[in-house]
Design an enzyme around this catalytic site. Sequence first.
Site, PDB file in Angstrom:
ATOM      1  CE1 TYR A   7      37.954  26.289  33.518  1.00 44.72           C
ATOM      2  CE2 TYR A   7      38.444  26.547  31.186  1.00 44.72           C
ATOM      3  CZ  TYR A   7      37.732  25.938  32.199  1.00 44.72           C
ATOM      4  OH  TYR A   7      36.812  24.973  31.886  1.00 44.72           O
ATOM      5  CD  GLU A   8      36.881  32.461  34.119  1.00 40.21           C
ATOM      6  OE1 GLU A   8      37.052  33.576  34.645  1.00 40.21           O
ATOM      7  OE2 GLU A   8      36.690  32.316  32.898  1.00 40.21           O
ATOM      8  N   GLY A   9      41.117  32.088  37.468  1.00 42.12           N
ATOM      9  CA  GLY A   9      41.885  32.270  38.697  1.00 42.12           C
ATOM     10  C   GLY A   9      42.331  30.942  39.262  1.00 42.12           C
ATOM     11  NE  ARG A  34      38.062  34.192  40.372  1.00 41.96           N
ATOM     12  CZ  ARG A  34      38.831  35.101  40.946  1.00 41.96           C
ATOM     13  NH1 ARG A  34      38.442  35.695  42.072  1.00 41.96           N
ATOM     14  NH2 ARG A  34      39.998  35.433  40.418  1.00 41.96           N
ATOM     15  CG  MET A  87      35.934  37.893  31.214  1.00 40.14           C
ATOM     16  SD  MET A  87      35.226  37.286  32.769  1.00 40.14           S
ATOM     17  CE  MET A  87      35.913  35.654  32.872  1.00 40.14           C
TER      18      MET A  87
END
Length: 593
Positions: free
Chosen positions: A442-444, A298, A165
């Site tokens: 990571y991933e927000g 997430r 991604m």
Amino acid sequence: MSSSYKAPLDDMRFALFDVLGAEDAFQRLGFTDATRDILDAVLEEGARFCETVLAPLNAVGDTHGCTLDKDTGAVTTPPGFKEAYAQYAEGGWAGLVSPVEFGGQGLPHAAGVPMKEMIDAANLSWGNFPLLSHGATEALLQHGEDWQKQAFLLPLVEGRWTGTMCLTEPHCGTDLGLLKTRAEPQADGSYHLTGTKIFITAGEHDMTENIVHLVLARLPDAPAGSKGISLFVVPKFKVGRDGAMGDANAVRCGSLEHKMGIHGSATCVINFDGAEGYLVGQPHKGLMGMFTMMNTARLAVGLQGLGLSDRALQNALRYSRERLQMRAAGGPVCPDKPADPIIVHPDVRRMLLTCKALVEGGRVMGYHGALLVDEAHHGADAAARQRADDFLGFMTPIVKACLTEWGIECTYHALQCFGGHGYIAEHGMEQLARDARITTLYEGTTGIQALDLMGRKVMQLQGAGLKVILGEIAAFCEAHAGDATLAPFLAPLVAKAGEWQQLTMAIGKRATANPDEVGAAAYDYLMYSGYVALAYWWARSVAAAQASDRPQAFKDDKRDTATFYFARILPRTLAHAAAIESGIGGLPVLPLE
């Protein structure tokens, strides 16, 4: 000795089947092949692979890391990683929950989460290589053209290729409206992409024959901001519309990041220099595909925090039972030994029970999120699917943020149980603590999850998901109102649910006057929500244990841990509520220089 791992299959089964009723849910949702016998076989074989193949490579990956050949841009993974991946693909694990028509085994999403937890606990760095293949698969399934599905999904599901991604750029993290990567249309319908992406997990490696990059970029006529972003599939080796793999694409790993943890995971700078790719979905609508990948990822990262917490707890329990230090305050517990094991001391018990409560309760909460994915896609009717989707949207930032924040807390508690021995590399505890740190980033980040929950799921969507969980809590408490054994949990749960609703309304009222109130409350609201949600799952766990045919010792253990949670951890909500009520006034402005 380095840290060891034993898959907690008994508690996994309890969470999935006893508490969540997944066996019946799978049949109701049309997964007729997802029988208890099949699922038990998946758990047993998955545990064997993770315990005997992946876990022994955890320290290896940390020690050796990945290496980059600067002349070729090729990345070599740590010793044993490539061979372990070959076993993983050969065992069919890559396609466990993927559709049968693309070569997968067609099991429900929730049937794959115990395996995901086991992989992350056994070897988080290794688990990052197949991690984003699932997100890439979902994005192509939902947004790709038919030929793209045929060309890319079959090898992804088979495990011959992996996915990535590619979102973040050097100047552009969360604010994707700033991204600069360009996509130029070509006469044959393809696009040439040029730009640099950073922090790309498994962006380059030697474990598969091809890597499928899902890349956000701008078309020449793109409007400014996030509304001008498109999604492209850009393989490492070119792929024709017939699925045939061709020459090397203009995609190259520029460097590997040197990191605090997850040393065995390749975190890459990826340069696209006119690389051939194809548009996925509609022009300028790339954020839809990105969120398809992101939401899946997430929930998956939440499971990373859970897996690390469980492994850390297992090792801390073992050490605390073996390590002899001092006598218990009330007198010798083991008079035949020169000192008592440290597990008898109250403060050590506090740390271990904190980990236990957050791990076992968090397992139910994380698995429930996966079950909601199945409900949202396969529910009996549109209303059921919408309800599940509302609930899932609300819980996703909570699962991601809380399970990872608790992962840091639990790995540090576990390390603390070892004292100075935890800080040195010999026992492997410091690696777990270092590896856990990335999961909140990571991933927000946790702050981004908080803004997603407060700003989007509560304010914009008017708390649709909150209404669902409050309704479930009310229904559960009403159904068990006459059960005296559950009374110690129901009364505080009802009170917290009411306070949760009141806090939400108060934030919304203040935000109408000052939009900054949303950001001021977001983190504390997120954590408050996580602790109340976990209280609900602990109450349900006690009820499920009571109703089961499990040994009395198991039932007592669940009740004791729930009692600890309600007495020692749920009161954290008091501090979060006070912080929320202080409002934006409690956050003075800091000077810009």
